[in-house]
Scaffold this active site. Structure first.
Site, mmCIF file in Angstrom:
data_model
loop_
_atom_site.group_PDB
_atom_site.id
_atom_site.type_symbol
_atom_site.label_atom_id
_atom_site.label_comp_id
_atom_site.label_asym_id
_atom_site.label_seq_id
_atom_site.Cartn_x
_atom_site.Cartn_y
_atom_site.Cartn_z
ATOM 1 N N ILE A 80 0.825 -1.214 0.000
ATOM 2 C CA ILE A 80 0.000 0.000 0.000
ATOM 3 C C ILE A 80 0.861 1.267 0.000
ATOM 4 O O ILE A 80 0.438 2.310 -0.497
ATOM 5 C CB ILE A 80 -0.999 -0.008 1.183
ATOM 6 C CG1 ILE A 80 -2.176 0.932 0.885
ATOM 7 C CG2 ILE A 80 -0.324 0.318 2.499
ATOM 8 C CD1 ILE A 80 -3.366 0.741 1.796
ATOM 9 N N ASP A 130 0.856 -0.404 9.438
ATOM 10 C CA ASP A 130 1.097 0.835 10.202
ATOM 11 C C ASP A 130 2.607 1.155 10.199
ATOM 12 O O ASP A 130 3.030 2.283 9.868
ATOM 13 C CB ASP A 130 0.584 0.608 11.630
ATOM 14 C CG ASP A 130 0.463 1.881 12.451
ATOM 15 O OD1 ASP A 130 0.681 2.963 11.901
ATOM 16 O OD2 ASP A 130 0.153 1.772 13.657
HETATM 17 N N1 AR6 Z 1 0.630 -3.142 2.210
HETATM 18 C C1 AR6 Z 1 -0.602 -3.698 2.219
HETATM 19 N N2 AR6 Z 1 -1.031 -4.563 3.159
HETATM 20 C C2 AR6 Z 1 -0.162 -4.863 4.159
HETATM 21 C C3 AR6 Z 1 1.143 -4.322 4.242
HETATM 22 C C4 AR6 Z 1 1.536 -3.419 3.207
HETATM 23 N N3 AR6 Z 1 2.745 -2.847 3.195
HETATM 24 N N4 AR6 Z 1 1.751 -4.823 5.354
HETATM 25 C C5 AR6 Z 1 0.858 -5.654 5.949
HETATM 26 N N5 AR6 Z 1 -0.289 -5.691 5.214
HETATM 27 P P1 AR6 Z 1 -1.970 -5.351 10.242
HETATM 28 P P2 AR6 Z 1 -4.388 -4.975 11.872
HETATM 29 C C6 AR6 Z 1 -1.537 -6.439 5.477
HETATM 30 O O1 AR6 Z 1 -1.413 -6.299 11.229
HETATM 31 O O2 AR6 Z 1 -4.709 -6.418 11.821
HETATM 32 C C7 AR6 Z 1 -0.215 -2.729 13.889
HETATM 33 O O3 AR6 Z 1 0.856 -3.037 14.728
HETATM 34 C C8 AR6 Z 1 -1.471 -7.645 6.369
HETATM 35 O O4 AR6 Z 1 -1.039 -8.789 5.647
HETATM 36 O O5 AR6 Z 1 -1.072 -4.354 9.628
HETATM 37 O O6 AR6 Z 1 -5.500 -3.981 11.639
HETATM 38 C C9 AR6 Z 1 -1.001 -1.511 14.352
HETATM 39 O O7 AR6 Z 1 -0.172 -0.569 15.000
HETATM 40 C C10 AR6 Z 1 -2.928 -7.777 6.800
HETATM 41 O O8 AR6 Z 1 -3.682 -8.483 5.833
HETATM 42 O O9 AR6 Z 1 -3.222 -4.518 10.860
HETATM 43 C C11 AR6 Z 1 -2.007 -2.099 15.283
HETATM 44 O O10 AR6 Z 1 -1.480 -2.260 16.577
HETATM 45 C C12 AR6 Z 1 -3.415 -6.330 6.822
HETATM 46 O O11 AR6 Z 1 -2.415 -5.561 6.156
HETATM 47 C C13 AR6 Z 1 -2.315 -3.445 14.682
HETATM 48 O O12 AR6 Z 1 -1.157 -3.799 13.932
HETATM 49 C C14 AR6 Z 1 -3.634 -5.757 8.206
HETATM 50 O O13 AR6 Z 1 -2.630 -6.230 9.104
HETATM 51 C C15 AR6 Z 1 -3.472 -3.412 13.730
HETATM 52 O O14 AR6 Z 1 -3.760 -4.708 13.298
#
Ligand code: AR6
Length: 173
Positions: free
Chosen positions: A11, A34
């Site tokens: 993203i 994030d």
């Molecule tokens: N681009 C697109 N999607 C991504 C990327 C990227 N660069 N990196 C990961 N994903 P998560 P949550 C996907 O854990 O579950 C954080 O520590 C990943 O594979 O990022 O909402 C925050 O600070 C998954 O499908 O978010 C919060 O504490 C999706 O993004 C917590 O994690 C969401 O995974 C939020 O958890």
């Protein structure tokens, strides 16, 4: 209704008006998407998040709500930070996941964004089953009353992309 597009990728590489961040209520960064957004976007985003905390959300951004900052070094104008629900078997939190999408689009409208990229909110660290999350995300966006013209879901990996593709096809039936 915005046009919905699915993309497999990172993203932080998207060229859109606004990139949605799956943040936590501290708005101070974290892992997953994030961490990637803060790393690629640079320090400005964190500074603005600190200001938002101080001015508007001293106790943190509640789950299901959204706020905008500028996008620093990203190829976007804004980052919209939203807090997804953690998954719980004992409680239906789908309304909170839906709210992340409606509130993010509302904030996008406030800023004047016309293209918005969403990650699969809550499907990583927050453990929401991706099939359920995809259905909620896609149906909420499809039903949103917004001036945003394009919503791009950016899925990390072929498996996540395939799940969203199936859910989108099922929705169009
Ligand atoms: N681009 C697109 N999607 C991504 C990327 C990227 N660069 N990196 C990961 N994903 P998560 P949550 C996907 O854990 O579950 C954080 O520590 C990943 O594979 O990022 O909402 C925050 O600070 C998954 O499908 O978010 C919060 O504490 C999706 O993004 C917590 O994690 C969401 O995974 C939020 O958890």
């Amino acid at each position: 209704m915005p046009k919905i597009i699915l993309v497999e990728g990172d993203i932080t590489k998207q060229r859109v008006d606004a990139i949605v961040n799956a943040a936590n209520s501290s708005l101070m960064g974290g892992g997953g998407v994030d961490g990637a957004i803060h790393r690629a976007g640079g320090r400005t985003i964190l500074e603005e998040c600190k200001q938002i905390r101080a001015d508007r959300y001293p106790d943190g951004l509640p789950t299901g709500q959204a706020v905008a900052t500028t996008a620093g070094d990203l190829h976007a104008t804004w980052v919209i930070h939203t807090v997804g629900p953690t998954y719980a078997k004992s409680e239906d939190r789908s309304h909170l996941l839906a709210s992340c999408h409606t509130e993010s689009l509302r904030v996008a409208d406030e800023q004047g964004a016309r293209s918005v990229a969403f990650p699969a909110i809550s499907t990583g660290v927050y453990r929401y089953p991706i099939e359920e999350a995809a259905t909620i995300a896609l149906s909420t966006v499809a039903e949103s009353n917004t001036a945003v013209k394009e919503v791009r879901f950016v899925l990390h990996g072929a498996d996540a992309y395939a799940v969203f593709e199936r859910a989108l096809r099922a929705q169009m039936r």
